[in-house]
Design a protein around this motif. Structure first.
Motif, PDB file in Angstrom:
ATOM      1  N   VAL A 253       0.839  -1.202   0.000  1.00 32.76           N
ATOM      2  CA  VAL A 253       0.000   0.000   0.000  1.00 32.76           C
ATOM      3  C   VAL A 253       0.874   1.253   0.000  1.00 32.76           C
ATOM      4  CG1 VAL A 253      -1.655   1.357   1.348  1.00 32.76           C
ATOM      5  CG2 VAL A 253      -1.966  -1.115   1.119  1.00 32.76           C
ATOM      6  N   VAL A 254       1.906   1.237   0.837  1.00 34.00           N
ATOM      7  CA  VAL A 254       2.799   2.400   0.935  1.00 34.00           C
ATOM      8  C   VAL A 254       3.641   2.540  -0.327  1.00 34.00           C
ATOM      9  CG1 VAL A 254       4.678   3.461   2.250  1.00 34.00           C
ATOM     10  CG2 VAL A 254       2.830   2.250   3.439  1.00 34.00           C
ATOM     11  N   ALA A 255       4.112   1.423  -0.871  1.00 35.38           N
ATOM     12  CA  ALA A 255       4.928   1.476  -2.090  1.00 35.38           C
ATOM     13  C   ALA A 255       4.186   2.158  -3.230  1.00 35.38           C
ATOM     14  CB  ALA A 255       5.341   0.064  -2.505  1.00 35.38           C
ATOM     15  N   LYS A 256       2.861   2.007  -3.247  1.00 32.83           N
ATOM     16  CA  LYS A 256       2.060   2.566  -4.337  1.00 32.83           C
ATOM     17  C   LYS A 256       1.374   3.880  -3.945  1.00 32.83           C
ATOM     18  CE  LYS A 256       1.239  -1.909  -6.556  1.00 32.83           C
ATOM     19  NZ  LYS A 256       2.364  -2.560  -5.896  1.00 32.83           N
ATOM     20  N   SER A 257       1.746   4.444  -2.802  1.00 35.02           N
ATOM     21  CA  SER A 257       1.166   5.712  -2.350  1.00 35.02           C
ATOM     22  C   SER A 257       1.955   6.892  -2.906  1.00 35.02           C
ATOM     23  CB  SER A 257       1.171   5.773  -0.818  1.00 35.02           C
ATOM     24  OG  SER A 257       0.313   4.789  -0.271  1.00 35.02           O
ATOM     25  N   PRO A 258       1.346   8.082  -2.965  1.00 28.33           N
ATOM     26  CA  PRO A 258       2.060   9.274  -3.430  1.00 28.33           C
ATOM     27  C   PRO A 258       3.293   9.546  -2.576  1.00 28.33           C
ATOM     28  CG  PRO A 258      -0.295   9.689  -3.317  1.00 28.33           C
ATOM     29  CD  PRO A 258      -0.072   8.359  -2.651  1.00 28.33           C
ATOM     30  N   ALA A 259       4.364   9.972  -3.205  1.00 27.41           N
ATOM     31  CA  ALA A 259       5.622  10.248  -2.506  1.00 27.41           C
ATOM     32  C   ALA A 259       5.625  11.682  -1.985  1.00 27.41           C
ATOM     33  CB  ALA A 259       6.801  10.011  -3.438  1.00 27.41           C
ATOM     34  N   ASP A 260       4.673  11.977  -1.095  1.00 30.09           N
ATOM     35  CA  ASP A 260       4.526  13.344  -0.608  1.00 30.09           C
ATOM     36  C   ASP A 260       4.742  13.487   0.893  1.00 30.09           C
ATOM     37  OD1 ASP A 260       2.282  12.045   0.314  1.00 30.09           O
ATOM     38  OD2 ASP A 260       0.847  13.204  -0.879  1.00 30.09           O
ATOM     39  N   GLY A 261       5.140  12.386   1.557  1.00 33.97           N
ATOM     40  CA  GLY A 261       5.412  12.458   2.992  1.00 33.97           C
ATOM     41  C   GLY A 261       4.191  12.245   3.866  1.00 33.97           C
ATOM     42  N   TYR A 262       3.037  11.963   3.264  1.00 32.90           N
ATOM     43  CA  TYR A 262       1.817  11.808   4.064  1.00 32.90           C
ATOM     44  C   TYR A 262       1.408  10.345   4.294  1.00 32.90           C
ATOM     45  CZ  TYR A 262       1.307  16.811   3.762  1.00 32.90           C
ATOM     46  OH  TYR A 262       1.526  18.173   3.867  1.00 32.90           O
ATOM     47  N   THR A 263       2.178   9.417   3.730  1.00 34.66           N
ATOM     48  CA  THR A 263       1.962   7.995   3.984  1.00 34.66           C
ATOM     49  C   THR A 263       3.301   7.350   4.300  1.00 34.66           C
ATOM     50  OG1 THR A 263       0.119   7.959   2.400  1.00 34.66           O
ATOM     51  CG2 THR A 263       0.989   5.834   3.125  1.00 34.66           C
ATOM     52  N   LEU A 264       3.400   6.791   5.495  1.00 36.13           N
ATOM     53  CA  LEU A 264       4.643   6.176   5.959  1.00 36.13           C
ATOM     54  C   LEU A 264       4.384   4.717   6.315  1.00 36.13           C
ATOM     55  CD1 LEU A 264       5.822   9.029   8.362  1.00 36.13           C
ATOM     56  CD2 LEU A 264       6.425   8.735   5.944  1.00 36.13           C
ATOM     57  N   LEU A 265       5.466   3.968   6.430  1.00 36.20           N
ATOM     58  CA  LEU A 265       5.368   2.543   6.744  1.00 36.20           C
ATOM     59  C   LEU A 265       6.248   2.193   7.920  1.00 36.20           C
ATOM     60  CD1 LEU A 265       4.471  -0.409   5.903  1.00 36.20           C
ATOM     61  CD2 LEU A 265       6.645  -0.490   4.641  1.00 36.20           C
ATOM     62  N   LEU A 266       5.690   1.403   8.842  1.00 38.27           N
ATOM     63  CA  LEU A 266       6.499   0.782   9.893  1.00 38.27           C
ATOM     64  C   LEU A 266       6.951  -0.556   9.313  1.00 38.27           C
ATOM     65  CD1 LEU A 266       7.188  -0.862  12.550  1.00 38.27           C
ATOM     66  CD2 LEU A 266       7.258   1.591  12.833  1.00 38.27           C
ATOM     67  N   GLY A 267       8.041  -0.544   8.574  1.00 39.41           N
ATOM     68  CA  GLY A 267       8.544  -1.745   7.920  1.00 39.41           C
ATOM     69  C   GLY A 267       9.356  -2.610   8.868  1.00 39.41           C
ATOM     70  N   THR A 268       9.579  -3.843   8.466  1.00 38.05           N
ATOM     71  CA  THR A 268      10.296  -4.783   9.322  1.00 38.05           C
ATOM     72  C   THR A 268      11.258  -5.641   8.511  1.00 38.05           C
ATOM     73  OG1 THR A 268       8.729  -6.614   9.068  1.00 38.05           O
ATOM     74  CG2 THR A 268       8.211  -4.967  10.758  1.00 38.05           C
ATOM     75  N   ILE A 269      11.989  -6.464   9.215  1.00 35.94           N
ATOM     76  CA  ILE A 269      12.861  -7.447   8.581  1.00 35.94           C
ATOM     77  C   ILE A 269      12.068  -8.354   7.649  1.00 35.94           C
ATOM     78  CG2 ILE A 269      12.600  -9.030  10.524  1.00 35.94           C
ATOM     79  CD1 ILE A 269      15.423  -9.996  10.062  1.00 35.94           C
ATOM     80  N   ALA A 270      10.790  -8.581   7.979  1.00 37.97           N
ATOM     81  CA  ALA A 270       9.951  -9.444   7.141  1.00 37.97           C
ATOM     82  C   ALA A 270       9.595  -8.772   5.827  1.00 37.97           C
ATOM     83  CB  ALA A 270       8.681  -9.827   7.892  1.00 37.97           C
ATOM     84  N   SER A 271       9.091  -7.546   5.904  1.00 38.45           N
ATOM     85  CA  SER A 271       8.620  -6.859   4.697  1.00 38.45           C
ATOM     86  C   SER A 271       9.753  -6.380   3.801  1.00 38.45           C
ATOM     87  CB  SER A 271       7.744  -5.657   5.083  1.00 38.45           C
ATOM     88  OG  SER A 271       8.485  -4.684   5.798  1.00 38.45           O
ATOM     89  N   HIS A 272      10.957  -6.166   4.388  1.00 37.66           N
ATOM     90  CA  HIS A 272      12.027  -5.539   3.623  1.00 37.66           C
ATOM     91  C   HIS A 272      13.334  -6.313   3.554  1.00 37.66           C
ATOM     92  CE1 HIS A 272       9.358  -2.144   3.427  1.00 37.66           C
ATOM     93  NE2 HIS A 272      10.192  -1.565   2.601  1.00 37.66           N
ATOM     94  N   ALA A 273      13.345  -7.559   4.039  1.00 35.64           N
ATOM     95  CA  ALA A 273      14.550  -8.375   3.900  1.00 35.64           C
ATOM     96  C   ALA A 273      14.199  -9.838   3.645  1.00 35.64           C
ATOM     97  CB  ALA A 273      15.438  -8.246   5.134  1.00 35.64           C
ATOM     98  N   ILE A 274      13.415 -10.436   4.533  1.00 30.54           N
ATOM     99  CA  ILE A 274      13.127 -11.865   4.420  1.00 30.54           C
ATOM    100  C   ILE A 274      12.267 -12.180   3.202  1.00 30.54           C
ATOM    101  CG2 ILE A 274      11.954 -13.798   5.512  1.00 30.54           C
ATOM    102  CD1 ILE A 274      12.900 -12.728   8.209  1.00 30.54           C
ATOM    103  N   ASN A 275      11.101 -11.548   3.130  1.00 29.36           N
ATOM    104  CA  ASN A 275      10.216 -11.830   1.992  1.00 29.36           C
ATOM    105  C   ASN A 275      10.859 -11.475   0.654  1.00 29.36           C
ATOM    106  OD1 ASN A 275       7.639 -13.006   2.895  1.00 29.36           O
ATOM    107  ND2 ASN A 275       7.528 -11.195   4.179  1.00 29.36           N
ATOM    108  N   PRO A 276      11.490 -10.305   0.525  1.00 28.32           N
ATOM    109  CA  PRO A 276      12.149  -9.993  -0.750  1.00 28.32           C
ATOM    110  C   PRO A 276      13.247 -10.994  -1.122  1.00 28.32           C
ATOM    111  CG  PRO A 276      11.850  -8.006   0.529  1.00 28.32           C
ATOM    112  CD  PRO A 276      11.494  -9.143   1.431  1.00 28.32           C
ATOM    113  N   ALA A 277      13.918 -11.569  -0.112  1.00 25.59           N
ATOM    114  CA  ALA A 277      14.995 -12.513  -0.386  1.00 25.59           C
ATOM    115  C   ALA A 277      14.485 -13.910  -0.721  1.00 25.59           C
ATOM    116  CB  ALA A 277      15.931 -12.588   0.822  1.00 25.59           C
TER     117      ALA A 277
END
Length: 322
Positions: free
Chosen positions: A77-101
Motif C-alpha cells: 500500500v505504501v509502495a504505491k502511495s504518493p511520494a509526498d510524505g503523508y503515507t509512511l510505513l512501519l517496515g520490518t525485517i519481514a517486509s524488507h529483507a526476508i520476503n524480498p529474499a
C-alpha cells in the motif's frame, strides 16, 4: 541572453510549488501504516513513535493496521502511495529483507520502491513453549522433535516473519523437525501457546516478556548472539547448543520512493530525537529493543546487507516462501 533568463525563470517558477510544498510539510494528517495486527511488536512501536511524532510535526499521525502476508500487504500500500510524505510505513525485517529474499514474486521492490527513513531498533526473538509442555531446555525440545514422526508444531506472527525464519533456521542448524503454523500477527500466536492450542512458538521479546514474567509461557532461549537485557536469565541459542544461530528482528520507518529528501531528512531527525528521549529509551530498553542511530543512507546500506544475508539462508537452507 534574454532567452536564457526566460528559460531559467520558467524553470524556477515550475520548481517553486514543489519547494513551497516541502516547506509547508506537513500541512495535513500523516498516515503511518503498520502491516501487522494490533498488539504485536510493530503495532506497539508504531503507536509509541506515532504519538510523539505528531507532537513534533504538529499534525495528527494516524496509525492504521494493514495485516497480512508477513507485512507484504501493508508495505505494498505504501509502495504505491504518493511520494509526498503523508503515507509512511512501519517496515520490518519481514517486509524488507526476508520476503524480498525468499519470494520469487513480490508486488514491490524492497530496495527500489521505498525511501529508507530510519532504523528504529532491533530485538531478539525468543523460543517459547507452553507451561503444559514437558521440555525445559532447548536440547529437550530437540530430542522430543526428533522422536516424533511429524515433529513439533511452532507458531509465528506469519509466513515470512522473523519469527517464522527463526524456526526455519532452528530446523536447519539443530536438525529438528518443526512444523510451521503461521498466524496473522504475534498476539494470536502467543495466545494459542498460552491456551495450550499449540506447543511452541518463536516470538519477539517485546510481545513475550509480560507473558513470561506472568508465568503463562516458558522461555527456552533467545535468538540473538547476545543475551537480551530484558531476559538476562534466558540463554542464547548458541549457549543452548545450537551453534551459529543469530537472528534479530528489526523495525524501521519508510516512505515511498521519490519522497523529497528534505522530508526524509526531517523525519529521520525527528525520530532520532524521539528515540533519545529518556522516557522513550527507558521503555524500549525494558522491552529489549536496541537502537543504534543511523542516517537514511546508513540505514539503506544496512537494508541491502540484510537482504543479501537472507538470500544466503534461502539458498543454503532451501527455504522458499512461494
Amino acid at each position: 541572453m534574454q532567452r536564457r533568463s526566460l528559460i531559467a525563470g520558467l524553470a524556477l517558477a515550475a520548481l517553486l510549488p514543489c519547494v513551497q510544498a516541502q516547506d509547508a510539510w506537513p500541512a495535513k494528517p500523516v498516515k503511518l501504516i503498520v502491516p501487522f495486527a494490533p498488539g504485536g511488536t510493530s503495532d506497539i512501536l508504531g503507536r509509541l513513535i506515532g504519538e510523539r511524532l505528531q507532537t513534533a510535526l504538529k499534525q495528527p499521525v494516524v496509525v492504521e493496521n494493514r495485516a497480512g502476508a508477513g507485512g507484504v500487504l501493508g508495505a505494498d500500500v505504501v509502495a504505491k502511495s504518493p511520494a509526498d510524505g503523508y503515507t509512511l510505513l512501519l517496515g520490518t525485517i519481514a517486509s524488507h529483507a526476508i520476503n524480498p529474499a525468499m519470494k520469487a514474486r513480490m508486488p514491490y521492490d524492497a530496495l527500489k520502491d521505498f525511501a529508507p527513513v530510519a532504523l528504529l531498533g532491533s530485538i531478539s526473538n525468543v523460543l517459547l513453549v507452553g507451561t503444559d509442555q514437558p521440555f525445559k531446555t532447548v536440547k529437550e525440545l530437540i530430542a522430543a522433535a526428533k522422536a516424533r514422526p511429524d515433529g513439533i508444531p511452532f507458531g509465528s506472527a506469519g509466513l515470512g516473519s522473523s519469527q517464522h525464519l527463526s524456526g526455519e533456521l532452528f530446523k536447519l542448524l539443530a536438525g529438528a523437525d518443526l512444523a510451521h503454523v503461521p498466524y496473522k500477527g504475534s498476539a494470536p500466536a502467543i495466545q494459542d501457546v498460552i491456551g495450550h492450542q499449540i506447543p511452541s512458538s518463536f516470538e519477539t521479546v517485546t510481545v513475550a516478556l509480560p507473558h513470561i514474567q506472568a508465568g503463562k509461557v516458558r522461555a527456552l532461549a533467545v535468538t540473538s548472539a547476545q543475551r537480551s537485557a530484558a531476559l538476562p536469565g534466558v540463554p542464547t541459542m548458541q549457549e543452548a547448543g545450537v551453534a551459529g544461530f543469530d537472528v534479530a528482528s528489526w523495525q524501521a520507518l519508510y516512505a515511498p520512493a521519490g519522497t523529497p529528501a528534505a522530508i526524509v531528512t526531517r523525519l529521520n531527525a525527528e525520530v532520532e530525537k524521539i528515540l533519545a528521549q529518556p522516557e522513550v529509551k527507558t521503555r524500549l530498553d525494558a522491552l529489549g529493543l536496541v537502537h543504534t542511530p543511523q542516517t537514511p543512507a546508513q540505514f539503506a546500506d544496512y537494508n541491502r546487507s540484510e537482504v543479501a544475508k537472507w538470500q544466503r539462508v534461502a539458498r543454503d537452507g532451501k527455504v522458499q516462501l512461494d
